[in-house]
Design a protein around this motif. Structure first.
Motif, PDB file in Angstrom:
ATOM      1  N   ARG A  20      82.182 -37.386 -26.698  1.00  0.00           N
ATOM      2  CA  ARG A  20      83.157 -37.782 -25.687  1.00  0.00           C
ATOM      3  C   ARG A  20      84.191 -36.678 -25.545  1.00  0.00           C
ATOM      4  O   ARG A  20      83.946 -35.519 -25.845  1.00  0.00           O
ATOM      5  CB  ARG A  20      83.799 -39.113 -26.099  1.00  0.00           C
ATOM      6  CG  ARG A  20      82.772 -40.258 -26.157  1.00  0.00           C
ATOM      7  CD  ARG A  20      83.461 -41.574 -26.428  1.00  0.00           C
ATOM      8  NE  ARG A  20      82.505 -42.672 -26.494  1.00  0.00           N
ATOM      9  CZ  ARG A  20      82.841 -43.924 -26.735  1.00  0.00           C
ATOM     10  NH1 ARG A  20      84.104 -44.254 -26.942  1.00  0.00           N
ATOM     11  NH2 ARG A  20      81.928 -44.878 -26.793  1.00  0.00           N
ATOM     12  N   PRO A  58      69.556 -47.571 -25.309  1.00  0.00           N
ATOM     13  CA  PRO A  58      70.192 -47.539 -23.975  1.00  0.00           C
ATOM     14  C   PRO A  58      71.591 -46.948 -23.974  1.00  0.00           C
ATOM     15  O   PRO A  58      71.959 -46.245 -23.048  1.00  0.00           O
ATOM     16  CB  PRO A  58      70.196 -49.008 -23.548  1.00  0.00           C
ATOM     17  CG  PRO A  58      69.047 -49.623 -24.287  1.00  0.00           C
ATOM     18  CD  PRO A  58      68.997 -48.909 -25.607  1.00  0.00           C
ATOM     19  N   SER A  59      72.394 -47.234 -24.998  1.00  0.00           N
ATOM     20  CA  SER A  59      73.761 -46.725 -25.016  1.00  0.00           C
ATOM     21  C   SER A  59      74.122 -46.290 -26.430  1.00  0.00           C
ATOM     22  O   SER A  59      73.462 -46.654 -27.411  1.00  0.00           O
ATOM     23  CB  SER A  59      74.764 -47.784 -24.520  1.00  0.00           C
ATOM     24  OG  SER A  59      74.814 -48.878 -25.427  1.00  0.00           O
ATOM     25  N   PHE A  60      75.195 -45.517 -26.532  1.00  0.00           N
ATOM     26  CA  PHE A  60      75.603 -44.952 -27.811  1.00  0.00           C
ATOM     27  C   PHE A  60      75.992 -46.042 -28.801  1.00  0.00           C
ATOM     28  O   PHE A  60      75.636 -45.988 -29.988  1.00  0.00           O
ATOM     29  CB  PHE A  60      76.770 -44.000 -27.571  1.00  0.00           C
ATOM     30  CG  PHE A  60      77.214 -43.242 -28.784  1.00  0.00           C
ATOM     31  CD1 PHE A  60      76.446 -42.220 -29.293  1.00  0.00           C
ATOM     32  CD2 PHE A  60      78.407 -43.555 -29.407  1.00  0.00           C
ATOM     33  CE1 PHE A  60      76.852 -41.513 -30.418  1.00  0.00           C
ATOM     34  CE2 PHE A  60      78.830 -42.854 -30.518  1.00  0.00           C
ATOM     35  CZ  PHE A  60      78.046 -41.833 -31.020  1.00  0.00           C
ATOM     36  N   SER A  61      76.704 -47.056 -28.348  1.00  0.00           N
ATOM     37  CA  SER A  61      77.169 -48.112 -29.252  1.00  0.00           C
ATOM     38  C   SER A  61      76.043 -48.994 -29.752  1.00  0.00           C
ATOM     39  O   SER A  61      76.212 -49.708 -30.749  1.00  0.00           O
ATOM     40  CB  SER A  61      78.215 -48.974 -28.528  1.00  0.00           C
ATOM     41  OG  SER A  61      77.658 -49.564 -27.364  1.00  0.00           O
ATOM     42  N   ASP A  62      74.865 -48.949 -29.111  1.00  0.00           N
ATOM     43  CA  ASP A  62      73.752 -49.797 -29.536  1.00  0.00           C
ATOM     44  C   ASP A  62      73.236 -49.433 -30.913  1.00  0.00           C
ATOM     45  O   ASP A  62      72.573 -50.253 -31.566  1.00  0.00           O
ATOM     46  CB  ASP A  62      72.606 -49.721 -28.522  1.00  0.00           C
ATOM     47  CG  ASP A  62      72.945 -50.427 -27.218  1.00  0.00           C
ATOM     48  OD1 ASP A  62      73.844 -51.292 -27.233  1.00  0.00           O
ATOM     49  OD2 ASP A  62      72.320 -50.110 -26.189  1.00  0.00           O
ATOM     50  N   ASN A  99      81.760 -39.835 -32.339  1.00  0.00           N
ATOM     51  CA  ASN A  99      82.386 -40.199 -31.073  1.00  0.00           C
ATOM     52  C   ASN A  99      83.019 -38.980 -30.429  1.00  0.00           C
ATOM     53  O   ASN A  99      82.889 -38.747 -29.236  1.00  0.00           O
ATOM     54  CB  ASN A  99      83.436 -41.280 -31.318  1.00  0.00           C
ATOM     55  CG  ASN A  99      83.333 -42.405 -30.311  1.00  0.00           C
ATOM     56  OD1 ASN A  99      82.458 -42.394 -29.462  1.00  0.00           O
ATOM     57  ND2 ASN A  99      84.210 -43.368 -30.407  1.00  0.00           N
ATOM     58  N   GLN A 106      65.721 -43.271 -29.318  1.00  0.00           N
ATOM     59  CA  GLN A 106      66.741 -43.374 -28.274  1.00  0.00           C
ATOM     60  C   GLN A 106      66.960 -44.838 -27.876  1.00  0.00           C
ATOM     61  O   GLN A 106      66.003 -45.595 -27.713  1.00  0.00           O
ATOM     62  CB  GLN A 106      66.331 -42.550 -27.058  1.00  0.00           C
ATOM     63  CG  GLN A 106      66.212 -41.063 -27.362  1.00  0.00           C
ATOM     64  CD  GLN A 106      65.912 -40.236 -26.139  1.00  0.00           C
ATOM     65  OE1 GLN A 106      65.824 -40.760 -25.023  1.00  0.00           O
ATOM     66  NE2 GLN A 106      65.733 -38.932 -26.319  1.00  0.00           N
ATOM     67  N   SER A 123      74.563 -51.896 -33.257  1.00  0.00           N
ATOM     68  CA  SER A 123      74.438 -53.283 -32.843  1.00  0.00           C
ATOM     69  C   SER A 123      73.979 -54.149 -34.023  1.00  0.00           C
ATOM     70  O   SER A 123      73.184 -53.721 -34.871  1.00  0.00           O
ATOM     71  CB  SER A 123      73.440 -53.407 -31.690  1.00  0.00           C
ATOM     72  OG  SER A 123      73.210 -54.762 -31.363  1.00  0.00           O
ATOM     73  N   ARG A 135      72.650 -36.373 -24.327  1.00  0.00           N
ATOM     74  CA  ARG A 135      73.945 -37.038 -24.245  1.00  0.00           C
ATOM     75  C   ARG A 135      74.810 -36.281 -23.254  1.00  0.00           C
ATOM     76  O   ARG A 135      74.999 -35.062 -23.383  1.00  0.00           O
ATOM     77  CB  ARG A 135      74.621 -37.053 -25.615  1.00  0.00           C
ATOM     78  CG  ARG A 135      75.829 -37.960 -25.687  1.00  0.00           C
ATOM     79  CD  ARG A 135      75.424 -39.421 -25.682  1.00  0.00           C
ATOM     80  NE  ARG A 135      76.570 -40.307 -25.638  1.00  0.00           N
ATOM     81  CZ  ARG A 135      76.475 -41.627 -25.573  1.00  0.00           C
ATOM     82  NH1 ARG A 135      75.295 -42.194 -25.527  1.00  0.00           N
ATOM     83  NH2 ARG A 135      77.545 -42.384 -25.528  1.00  0.00           N
TER      84      ARG A 135
END
Length: 481
Positions: free
Chosen positions: A478, A159-163, A474, A157, A166, A394
């Motif tokens: 979302r 911190p955020s979905f887009s990470d 996504n 896991q 990264s 999520r």
């Protein structure tokens, strides 16, 4: 000029509001379609009528020495599903028995139908509709990749979905970045109990159960192995009337009895013993049920035995009664009164271990059916704990997404249980999920017909003009679809 800008702003707000209202209506329509499909499968079930019984008024009396229970406790046996696998079975081979390729292809088919529907809305003026118009069709291979990436996000896991995409060395996930671009998104003793899938959005299916660790969410009835937590059957609770209609039960049958008969309809071996709590237990069920069963009782219900009314018991004291139909009930004093019923036990006494406030464990006399119940009742709770390990948390306002990922995790847990029994007893849940997720991603990449360009770790994605591709992950987390 200022008036024109205000009119344009008001018009834009009105269009956005209409778009949001339209999406809410679509979500409500989808929810009702799902509920109607669940209720509409009644024709695929056998008609399970309530067994006729003339014992309207049950008479309870002392237990004679000649008392014989209706059923007998099931003897240990090898789970038949374990015979389908060998010590050479791979995690993916076992998983595909619970989550078959046909289901994956069915998900891909319906995803493409949603994509076609989204393309038809290209005339809308909101940005979300414009993004939908660029979506391309998917296939089973990409769905397999998505599911594998979902498992990775459960035990790894960020911190955020887009990470996960990264480019920083200390962040991101190499497997996910290489797999999908950022823009592509039977045991002999079993227990039956309720399970909760966490959900805080708006839905007529949401339940509140203050005594559960997850007290708000979607209720799922589960039948699981008493020892391993292996889930044999489940049923999403969509309302009392819907469940009664599905099996064409009479209104006289309690909801708990309806659930027990529904989940037990898929048991193949009649030599199976079931345990459940007082929500499900009824005298009629114990007297007529085709399986051996044990359950605690709510003494305020109809025909429940009144054992030594008005008499106070000390800890360890007990009394038994039977009703002439092979069903026995016992009242036992623990820290509080316990009333339990069984159609497969007699008045045998034993001892259970109880811990005092000072930490000392002492033996306490108890009925044999109480000791059996304590050993066998924790199967569904054990399954809940295992499903909660490395769970993909999520946020979503779609209840069906939460249910889908719970069912996905239940398939993973069942696969892990079989893998431990047949291949590696010491394999942890995390190690199994790592192997399974990586195998799923690799398998999906090999069979998919859509070849996507992976993220280049040497070049930042911000500001780079790239073609918009289908956003499976996504859209899954979302509100794009």
């Amino acid at each position: 000029m200022q008036e024109d800008e205000e009119m344009i702003s008001a018009s834009t707000d009105h269009i956005e509001l209409e778009s949001e209202n339209r999406e809410v209506q679509e979500d409500q329509q989808i929810e009702m379609e799902v509920i109607n499909k669940v209720v509409g499968i009644e024709d695929s079930y056998e008609v399970l009528q309530r067994p006729s019984t003339s014992n309207t008024n049950i008479i309870w009396g002392p237990v004679e020495q000649s008392f014989t229970p209706r059923k007998s406790v099931s003897l240990p046996r090898v789970c038949r599903s374990s015979n389908l696998f060998s010590s050479d079975s791979k995690p993916l081979d076992i998983f595909l028995k619970f989550f078959p390729k046909s289901l994956i292809n069915y998900i891909a088919l319906n995803t493409n139908l949603r994509i076609d529907k989204a393309r038809s809305q290209v005339g809308d003026r909101d940005a979300r509709a414009r993004k939908r118009s660029y979506m391309t069709a998917t296939d089973g291979g990409e769905i397999m990749i998505v599911l594998g990436c979902t498992l990775i996000m459960g035990y790894n896991q960020l911190p955020s979905f887009s990470d996960y995409w990264s480019t920083k060395p200390s962040l991101g996930n190499a497997v996910i970045k290489a797999a999908i671009s950022r823009d592509r998104e039977d045991s002999y003793i079993q227990s039956i109990d309720e399970s909760m899938t966490k959900f805080k959005g708006r839905s007529c299916l949401k339940q509140y159960m203050p005594m559960k660790p997850t007290n708000r969410g979607i209720k799922i009835w589960v039948r699981a192995d008493a020892t391993t937590g292996y889930a044999y059957d489940m049923n999403v609770y969509v309302g009392r009337d819907s469940n009664a209609t599905m099996l064409r039960q009479t209104q006289e049958m309690t909801l708990g009895e309806n659930v027990i008969r529904t989940l037990s309809a898929t048991i193949e071996n009649p030599d199976t013993t079931l345990c459940f709590d007082r929500f499900f237990t009824s005298v009629t069920l114990m007297n007529t049920f085709e399986f051996a069963c044990v359950g605690t009782c709510n003494v305020s219900r109809k025909n429940m035995p009144k054992i030594c009314p008005g008499q106070k018991f000390k800890q360890g004291e007990m009394a038994f009664v039977e009703n002439g139909h092979g069903t026995i009930a016992a009242r036992w004093q623990d820290t509080k009164d316990v009333v339990i019923m069984s159609n497969c036990h007699d008045a045998t006494r034993t001892e259970v271990q109880r811990k005092l406030k000072n930490g000392i464990t002492i033996p306490v006399p108890a009925p044999e059916m109480v000791a059996f119940y304590r050993r066998a009742m924790g199967g569904v709770d054990r399954n809940d704990r295992m499903c909660g390990e490395h769970e993909f948390e999520r946020k979503s306002t779609k209840w069906w997404k939460k249910v889908f990922y719970r069912l996905l995790k239940m398939a993973v847990v069942n696969s892990w249980v079989i893998y431990r029994e047949k291949v590696n007893l010491k394999c942890s849940m995390k190690d199994f999920m790592i192997d399974l997720a990586e195998n799923m991603v690799e398998y999906g990449k090999n069979i998919t017909g859509n070849k996507r360009r992976p993220v280049n770790p040497m070049r930042p994605t911000g500001g780079v003009a790239i073609r918009i591709t289908p956003s499976l992950l996504n859209r899954a987390y979302r509100h794009d679809l």
